[in-house]
Design an enzyme around this catalytic site. Structure first.
Site, short mmCIF file in Angstrom:
data_model
loop_
_atom_site.label_atom_id
_atom_site.label_comp_id
_atom_site.label_asym_id
_atom_site.label_seq_id
_atom_site.Cartn_x
_atom_site.Cartn_y
_atom_site.Cartn_z
N GLU A 216 -2.04 27.26 -34.51
CA GLU A 216 -0.83 26.93 -35.28
C GLU A 216 -1.14 25.94 -36.40
O GLU A 216 -0.25 25.29 -36.94
CB GLU A 216 0.25 26.38 -34.34
CG GLU A 216 0.75 27.44 -33.36
CD GLU A 216 1.37 26.83 -32.11
OE1 GLU A 216 0.76 25.90 -31.54
OE2 GLU A 216 2.44 27.28 -31.71
N LYS A 345 12.83 33.20 -30.12
CA LYS A 345 11.73 33.98 -30.68
C LYS A 345 12.18 35.44 -30.68
O LYS A 345 12.34 36.03 -29.60
CB LYS A 345 10.49 33.84 -29.81
CG LYS A 345 9.81 32.46 -29.86
CD LYS A 345 8.72 32.37 -28.81
CE LYS A 345 7.77 31.20 -29.04
NZ LYS A 345 6.89 31.00 -27.86
#
Ligand code: PGA
Ligand code: ZN
Length: 435
Positions: A216, A345
């Site tokens: 990330e 998500k």
């Protein structure tokens, strides 16, 4: 007055659905879908992909043969071409709910394992984009309507461990949230300054290798084991810049991946901990640091543990693997007070409609919503629009670097500029944004 003719609707009809195999930020194949209307308006969207996945997520269909080490998505593409595209042709792109329902029905399984949630989610989002484009509306405005105006506080992931980086840190993410900024652009600026400063401090203390980053975009300092060391050095970076009033800290324990089912215990720093002992670790962290948000503190089946920590600690408790953006699981959580925030998500559930339903259910019950990336993203930036569309107040999107991350942040900077005076940065009201 313009008279709208019946056949004006023809231009909103789907003429073609095309799909291709592209690469995500890890080099893994993923799906990109083009939805084209009769007017030749294009809606294009990519499916993201997780690595630190939960057991209750919708099914990601991969080929499992020699191509791309088994990660190809040709089967999913075939499903789009042969099953989804013919069923969508002629439908109005503005009928998102109907189109998503058609795909859910065509799939017919509980977890979208027949057609693949990756095939369905990319199509679902491409339909929304085609509708927005056909109506000449920005995506956040189309999805969110006239009241979409809230710029989210970015949960900036600064140090990574767990499954998302090669470190000895068991917990997965150590983040800072610039809640004291006045605007989203200021939040990104001070957040990035902290990221730079943290890099300097880490290189000094943990060697230059600390500047290598995880999935990330966050630092992955070699030799760092203790979560307290991660928070300490992040705080130091914040303090050296004089920003202590501007930030709070957040973490994702991703505890499903630390849990040994047979023993019923969690692995942390070479020890085996019971749920109660792990709770004490969190209590201690909350006492020591301005830590205000803990994601997945316990494993994904431990609703009771989540309820207990939500009652015990006065901080945001986020369900990611716990809820998997699934209405049924979220309802179960709401009933017993497990967690007080939903990590949203879209690909965990598979359609935009279901994700929006989960967000409204959460907000209706006083749960916060954090719109979230996956560790495998592409340069597609629908995520940024979605965060504004639901006035979520929070966005988890990794570090402020690497194009798949900055694609979202940069889109939010554009949206903030476009909204002008109507833009509101969630700031200190990030948990329940005050409109
Ligand atoms: P994932 O990780 O996208 O690999 O699942 C992110 C998270 O756990 O929040
Ligand atoms: Zn998580």
């Amino acid at each position: 007055m313009k008279v709208i003719k019946m056949n004006d609707n023809t231009r909103f009809k789907i003429k073609e659905v095309k799909a291709r195999e592209i690469l995500d930020c890890r080099g893994n194949p993923t799906i990109e879908v083009d939805v084209i209307t009769e007017d030749n308006v294009l809606g294009r969207a990519d499916a993201p992909s997780g690595r630190s996945r939960g057991r209750y997520e919708a099914f990601e269909l991969r080929d499992g043969n020699a191509r791309y080490a088994g990660r190809g998505v040709l089967k999913a593409l075939k499903n789009i071409k042969e099953i989804i595209a013919p069923a969508l042709r002629g439908r109005d792109v503005r009928n998102q709910r109907e189109i998503d329902a058609v795909m859910i029905e065509l799939d017919g399984t509980e977890n979208k394992s027949r057609l693949g949630a990756n095939a369905i989610v990319a199509t679902s989002l491409a339909v929304a984009k085609a509708a927005a484009n056909a109506l000449s509306l920005p995506l956040y405005r189309y999805i969110g309507g006239p009241n979409a105006h809230m710029l989210p506080v970015p949960m900036l992931i600064l140090i990574t461990g767990g499954k998302l980086a090669a470190t000895d840190l068991d917990f997965q993410e150590f983040s800072a949230m610039p809640i004291g900024a006045k605007s989203f652009s200021e939040a990104i600026r001070i957040g990035t300054e902290v990221y730079f400063k943290l890099g300097e401090l880490l290189a000094k203390k943990y060697s230059k290798y600390a500047l290598n980053v995880g999935d990330e975009g966050s630092y992955a300092p070699p030799g760092m084991k203790d979560p307290r060391d991660a928070f300490e050095i992040i705080l130091k970076a914040i303090e050296e810049l004089g920003y202590e009033e501007m930030f709070v800290l957040a973490m994702d324990a991703a505890a499903s991946h630390l849990y040994d089912e047979k023993k019923g215990k969690y692995h942390l720093m070479g020890k085996e901990l019971t749920r109660e002992e792990l709770l004490e670790v969190y209590e201690d962290l909350v006492k020591t640091f301005p830590l205000k948000s803990i994601e997945d503190p316990f494993h994904e089946d431990d609703f009771k543990g989540f309820a207990e920590i939500t009652k015990t600690l006065n901080v945001q408790i986020v369900g990611d693997d716990l809820f998997a953006t699934n209405i049924k699981r979220l309802m179960k959580g709401i009933e017993i007070g497990a967690a007080n925030a939903l990590l949203l998500k879209v690909n965990q559930v598979g359609t935009l409609t279901e994700a929006l339903d989960a967000a409204s259910l959460a907000l209706k019950h006083g749960y916060s919503v954090i719109v979230s990336e996956r560790s495998g993203q592409t340069e597609d930036n629908w995520l940024a629009d979605l965060a504004v569309a639901v006035n979520a107040g929070q966005l988890k999107n990794g570090a402020p670097c690497r194009s798949e991350r900055t694609a979202q942040f940069n889109q939010l900077l554009r949206i903030e500029e476009e909204l002008g005076k109507s833009a509101k940065y969630a700031g200190r009201s990030y948990r329940q944004p005050i409109c």
